[in-house]
Design a protein around this motif. Sequence first.
Motif, PDB file in Angstrom:
ATOM      1  N   LEU A  13      33.882  23.409 -49.949  1.00  0.00           N
ATOM      2  CA  LEU A  13      33.581  22.062 -49.451  1.00  0.00           C
ATOM      3  C   LEU A  13      33.829  20.981 -50.492  1.00  0.00           C
ATOM      4  O   LEU A  13      33.675  19.790 -50.197  1.00  0.00           O
ATOM      5  N   ASP A  48      36.083  15.810 -36.695  1.00  0.00           N
ATOM      6  CA  ASP A  48      35.720  15.569 -38.092  1.00  0.00           C
ATOM      7  C   ASP A  48      34.561  14.590 -38.238  1.00  0.00           C
ATOM      8  O   ASP A  48      34.014  14.431 -39.322  1.00  0.00           O
ATOM      9  N   ASP A  52      28.386  18.928 -38.140  1.00  0.00           N
ATOM     10  CA  ASP A  52      28.623  20.307 -38.573  1.00  0.00           C
ATOM     11  C   ASP A  52      30.103  20.606 -38.810  1.00  0.00           C
ATOM     12  O   ASP A  52      30.519  21.767 -38.830  1.00  0.00           O
ATOM     13  N   TYR A  53      30.886  19.562 -39.027  1.00  0.00           N
ATOM     14  CA  TYR A  53      32.311  19.740 -39.333  1.00  0.00           C
ATOM     15  C   TYR A  53      32.488  20.628 -40.557  1.00  0.00           C
ATOM     16  O   TYR A  53      33.464  21.368 -40.663  1.00  0.00           O
ATOM     17  N   TRP A  54      31.534  20.600 -41.467  1.00  0.00           N
ATOM     18  CA  TRP A  54      31.603  21.424 -42.661  1.00  0.00           C
ATOM     19  C   TRP A  54      31.750  22.906 -42.314  1.00  0.00           C
ATOM     20  O   TRP A  54      32.383  23.665 -43.056  1.00  0.00           O
ATOM     21  N   THR A  55      31.201  23.341 -41.161  1.00  0.00           N
ATOM     22  CA  THR A  55      31.316  24.748 -40.783  1.00  0.00           C
ATOM     23  C   THR A  55      32.778  25.111 -40.505  1.00  0.00           C
ATOM     24  O   THR A  55      33.212  26.219 -40.810  1.00  0.00           O
TER      25      THR A  55
END
Length: 163
Positions: A13, A48, A52-55
């Motif tokens: 990340l 984006d 929870d886009y990080w997932t």
Amino acid sequence: MTAIDRHFIADALGVTDDSLPEGDLPLDRFGARYLDFLRATYETEAFDAHPDYWTDLLLEALIQRKPGLALDAICAVLAACDDPEDLEIVAAGPLQELMDSHGTDLLTEIDDRANRAPRFRLALSMLWAEGGGPAILKARIRAVAAEPEALDNDDLPPPVGLT
């Protein structure tokens, strides 16, 4: 239950370890969060902007750098699915991407998972026929995937054997 290493998450990340919660991320928690992200963004291009886009970024890094763990993570997502539509979203998205990128490297794991998890076999049957990969991969997936009539059932097989 396997977990995703906190240091790997930070690296994937582009953040520092200390900016993340303590401990590693259990796959079942990741699976539930990623499935929520997929459901919310399936028919939108504003993925984006989702919290929870990080997932999605994390799973992409797993697929690129740790395909075995990516398979485990995708199976955790499959375990969290509530209906065939959920399963189809996962199969057409991250599972297809993993198979296109590393399917031949994961043949033993695919066979093993398919032998013990009917839900995984069903997900394999939902992969796009035009998917990438060599003929041997496509043949092996067809050999272990659920029969097409299994797709006509609205009930999902239990998540037994996925994780």
